[in-house]
Design a protein around this motif. Structure first.
Motif, PDB file in Angstrom:
ATOM      1  N   ALA A 107      25.898   7.558-114.058  1.00  9.73           N
ATOM      2  CA  ALA A 107      25.919   6.176-114.513  1.00  9.73           C
ATOM      3  C   ALA A 107      24.527   5.713-114.936  1.00  9.73           C
ATOM      4  CB  ALA A 107      26.468   5.273-113.413  1.00  9.73           C
ATOM      5  N   VAL A 108      23.506   6.124-114.190  1.00 10.78           N
ATOM      6  CA  VAL A 108      22.135   5.787-114.564  1.00 10.78           C
ATOM      7  C   VAL A 108      21.762   6.485-115.871  1.00 10.78           C
ATOM      8  CG1 VAL A 108      19.707   6.042-113.903  1.00 10.78           C
ATOM      9  CG2 VAL A 108      21.393   5.286-112.204  1.00 10.78           C
ATOM     10  N   ALA A 109      22.195   7.732-116.024  1.00 15.72           N
ATOM     11  CA  ALA A 109      21.931   8.464-117.270  1.00 15.72           C
ATOM     12  C   ALA A 109      22.561   7.746-118.456  1.00 15.72           C
ATOM     13  CB  ALA A 109      22.459   9.888-117.158  1.00 15.72           C
ATOM     14  N   TYR A 110      23.729   7.140-118.227  1.00 14.44           N
ATOM     15  CA  TYR A 110      24.378   6.376-119.300  1.00 14.44           C
ATOM     16  C   TYR A 110      23.500   5.192-119.716  1.00 14.44           C
ATOM     17  CZ  TYR A 110      27.578   3.294-121.778  1.00 14.44           C
ATOM     18  OH  TYR A 110      28.142   2.477-122.722  1.00 14.44           O
ATOM     19  N   LEU A 111      22.871   4.538-118.764  1.00 14.13           N
ATOM     20  CA  LEU A 111      22.003   3.411-119.093  1.00 14.13           C
ATOM     21  C   LEU A 111      20.827   3.858-119.961  1.00 14.13           C
ATOM     22  CD1 LEU A 111      21.842   1.399-115.735  1.00 14.13           C
ATOM     23  CD2 LEU A 111      23.219   0.906-117.765  1.00 14.13           C
ATOM     24  N   TYR A 112      20.249   5.008-119.636  1.00  6.27           N
ATOM     25  CA  TYR A 112      19.165   5.546-120.477  1.00  6.27           C
ATOM     26  C   TYR A 112      19.666   5.752-121.910  1.00  6.27           C
ATOM     27  CZ  TYR A 112      15.609   6.618-116.911  1.00  6.27           C
ATOM     28  OH  TYR A 112      14.623   6.533-115.961  1.00  6.27           O
ATOM     29  N   LYS A 113      20.852   6.330-122.007  1.00  4.79           N
ATOM     30  CA  LYS A 113      21.416   6.615-123.332  1.00  4.79           C
ATOM     31  C   LYS A 113      21.742   5.322-124.074  1.00  4.79           C
ATOM     32  CE  LYS A 113      24.759   9.757-125.498  1.00  4.79           C
ATOM     33  NZ  LYS A 113      25.858  10.739-125.239  1.00  4.79           N
ATOM     34  N   LEU A 114      22.320   4.349-123.355  1.00  2.00           N
ATOM     35  CA  LEU A 114      22.698   3.079-123.968  1.00  2.00           C
ATOM     36  C   LEU A 114      21.484   2.365-124.556  1.00  2.00           C
ATOM     37  CD1 LEU A 114      24.729   0.753-124.498  1.00  2.00           C
ATOM     38  CD2 LEU A 114      24.231  -0.064-122.184  1.00  2.00           C
ATOM     39  N   PHE A 115      20.403   2.293-123.792  1.00  3.70           N
ATOM     40  CA  PHE A 115      19.251   1.513-124.265  1.00  3.70           C
ATOM     41  C   PHE A 115      18.480   2.193-125.382  1.00  3.70           C
ATOM     42  CE2 PHE A 115      20.318  -1.416-121.043  1.00  3.70           C
ATOM     43  CZ  PHE A 115      19.693  -2.595-121.395  1.00  3.70           C
ATOM     44  N   ARG A 116      18.763   3.455-125.629  1.00  5.29           N
ATOM     45  CA  ARG A 116      18.208   4.102-126.827  1.00  5.29           C
ATOM     46  C   ARG A 116      18.932   3.620-128.081  1.00  5.29           C
ATOM     47  NH1 ARG A 116      14.500   7.816-125.524  1.00  5.29           N
ATOM     48  NH2 ARG A 116      14.561   8.733-123.418  1.00  5.29           N
TER      49      ARG A 116
ATOM     50  N   ALA B 245      12.959  -0.749-115.443  1.00  2.00           N
ATOM     51  CA  ALA B 245      11.537  -0.637-115.813  1.00  2.00           C
ATOM     52  C   ALA B 245      11.250   0.785-116.273  1.00  2.00           C
ATOM     53  CB  ALA B 245      10.648  -1.015-114.633  1.00  2.00           C
ATOM     54  N   LYS B 246      11.843   1.772-115.585  1.00  2.00           N
ATOM     55  CA  LYS B 246      11.661   3.162-115.965  1.00  2.00           C
ATOM     56  C   LYS B 246      12.310   3.461-117.315  1.00  2.00           C
ATOM     57  CE  LYS B 246      11.488   4.716-111.141  1.00  2.00           C
ATOM     58  NZ  LYS B 246      12.198   5.491-110.073  1.00  2.00           N
ATOM     59  N   ILE B 247      13.485   2.859-117.545  1.00  2.00           N
ATOM     60  CA  ILE B 247      14.166   3.059-118.828  1.00  2.00           C
ATOM     61  C   ILE B 247      13.348   2.454-119.959  1.00  2.00           C
ATOM     62  CG2 ILE B 247      16.180   2.352-120.190  1.00  2.00           C
ATOM     63  CD1 ILE B 247      17.869   2.701-117.655  1.00  2.00           C
ATOM     64  N   GLU B 248      12.838   1.247-119.753  1.00  2.00           N
ATOM     65  CA  GLU B 248      12.044   0.593-120.805  1.00  2.00           C
ATOM     66  C   GLU B 248      10.801   1.424-121.145  1.00  2.00           C
ATOM     67  OE1 GLU B 248      13.203  -1.730-122.461  1.00  2.00           O
ATOM     68  OE2 GLU B 248      14.114  -3.330-121.305  1.00  2.00           O
ATOM     69  N   ARG B 249      10.169   1.981-120.127  1.00  2.00           N
ATOM     70  CA  ARG B 249       8.992   2.821-120.385  1.00  2.00           C
ATOM     71  C   ARG B 249       9.404   4.099-121.135  1.00  2.00           C
ATOM     72  NH1 ARG B 249       7.314   0.980-115.111  1.00  2.00           N
ATOM     73  NH2 ARG B 249       8.231   2.815-114.095  1.00  2.00           N
ATOM     74  N   ALA B 250      10.559   4.652-120.756  1.00  2.00           N
ATOM     75  CA  ALA B 250      11.013   5.896-121.379  1.00  2.00           C
ATOM     76  C   ALA B 250      11.309   5.719-122.864  1.00  2.00           C
ATOM     77  CB  ALA B 250      12.241   6.418-120.664  1.00  2.00           C
ATOM     78  N   ILE B 251      11.799   4.521-123.232  1.00  2.00           N
ATOM     79  CA  ILE B 251      12.144   4.300-124.648  1.00  2.00           C
ATOM     80  C   ILE B 251      11.021   3.583-125.392  1.00  2.00           C
ATOM     81  CG2 ILE B 251      14.614   4.279-124.152  1.00  2.00           C
ATOM     82  CD1 ILE B 251      14.580   1.257-124.366  1.00  2.00           C
ATOM     83  N   GLY B 252       9.904   3.353-124.697  1.00  2.00           N
ATOM     84  CA  GLY B 252       8.748   2.766-125.356  1.00  2.00           C
ATOM     85  C   GLY B 252       8.845   1.283-125.617  1.00  2.00           C
ATOM     86  N   LYS B 253       9.614   0.560-124.771  1.00  2.00           N
ATOM     87  CA  LYS B 253       9.746  -0.884-124.925  1.00  2.00           C
ATOM     88  C   LYS B 253       8.926  -1.616-123.871  1.00  2.00           C
ATOM     89  CE  LYS B 253      12.710  -0.875-128.357  1.00  2.00           C
ATOM     90  NZ  LYS B 253      14.126  -1.139-128.152  1.00  2.00           N
TER      91      LYS B 253
END
Length: 326
Positions: free
Chosen positions: A172-181, A318-326
């Motif tokens: 489910a967390v992996a889905y969030l990473y994918k979604l925010f891309r 916060a980790k997702i935003e950093r991962a996608i450069g936002k």
């Protein structure tokens, strides 16, 4: 959708004072961005009551997190109508709202909604479920989860829907990473996100059901899809300690659960929380509806969810935003 963008300009900014004589004193209402039109109906009705006669209002609308921080920093507020419990609890921590703010019969919740997908006319991308949001080429508009309460509801709806489908926490967390891309921009509030979508940006907007209905009420045909698995949105209202010292503010707070006020919320697309009023409206009930307290889905209430997902440095988002450069 251009027409609605014009209508929406400035909605999230300071709304000014409502009419009314000064003899009843004034009430400072600080709210998140979307219920402005509902309060535009509720306030005049309240001013016609014995408790509201002669009362004036100062109203401020904006992204829920920003509004909470503004009040914490000194903005005047007698009644706060925010998007989610943690924004109210921030004010509890600052000593501005009593710890017992949610002690009434409705737990301080004044209206409900659900997370939906607003799509382009005719739904050309055939968006129906959460899996469609992460298909190649799809652009999703959702607000910034560090300013907007609506954004946090969207995030937890996406996460919870994955768990509801049998996915593990890790999946489910992996889905969030994918979604925010797939999210090209993150406006500051739900109302700003609707404006951006109305300008033509994105293929689908994640938002409150009432926001989709708001667009329709503004005369612009708006299509939306309610996914089978989605999150029940419960929005709180609280009296601040300054409001508790004002009879008119206390009367207004109580009035928000009156039949008149609940019908005003319903007229703007919100789901009434007073059972007697809710019976008069037909709202679609998603078959896999869940709440922020659905522990089996990893949703253990806002206190734990906020700490795990939305901590500004160590949280998942916060980790997702950093991962996608936002």
């Amino acid at each position: 959708m251009k027409a609605i963008w014009i209508a929406l300009l400035g909605v999230a900014l300071l709304a000014g004072s409502a009419s009314g004589a000064s003899s009843g004193g004034s009430i400072d209402l600080v709210a998140y961005s979307t219920p402005k039109d509902a309060y535009g109906k509720i306030i005049p009705a309240f001013q016609k009551t014995s408790g509201g006669n002669g009362t004036s209002f100062n109203q401020s609308y904006g992204a829920s997190g920003d509004q909470a921080r503004a009040v914490a920093a000194g903005q005047a507020a007698d009644v706060v109508a925010l998007s989610l419990d943690p924004d109210v609890n921030l004010l509890v921590q600052k000593g501005l709202v009593p710890k017992t703010w949610a002690a009434n019969a409705h737990r301080g919740i004044v209206s409900d909604s659900v997370v939906v997908f607003v799509v382009r006319d005719g739904n050309p991308k055939k968006i129906k479920g959460w899996g469609d949001l992460v298909k190649p080429g799809i652009q999703v508009i959702t607000p910034n989860p560090f300013t907007s309460g609506g954004a946090r509801w969207n995030v937890m709806a996406a996460y919870g829907a994955q768990r509801r489908a049998g996915k593990t926490d890790k999946q489910a967390v992996a889905y969030l990473y994918k979604l925010f891309r797939h999210v090209p921009v993150q406006p500051s509030s739900a109302r700003d996100a609707l404006s951006i979508f109305a300008q033509g940006k994105g293929d689908v907007l994640l938002t409150y059901e009432n926001e989709a209905k708001y667009a329709e009420k503004k005369g612009v045909h708006t299509e939306y899809r309610t996914p089978k698995a989605t999150l029940l949105i419960e929005t709180p209202v609280a009296l601040t300690k300054s409001g508790l010292r004002k009879p008119a503010a206390k009367a207004f707070y109580k009035y928000l659960w009156s039949a008149t006020a609940q019908k005003a919320f319903a007229s703007q697309g919100y789901r009434p929380v007073v059972r007697g009023v809710a019976k008069g409206y037909k709202f679609y009930k998603p078959p896999r509806l869940f709440t922020i307290n659905s522990a089996k889905l990893g949703l253990n209430g806002w206190t734990k969810v906020n700490r795990r997902f939305f901590h500004p440095e160590k949280g998942i988002m916060a980790k997702i935003e950093r991962a996608i450069g936002k």
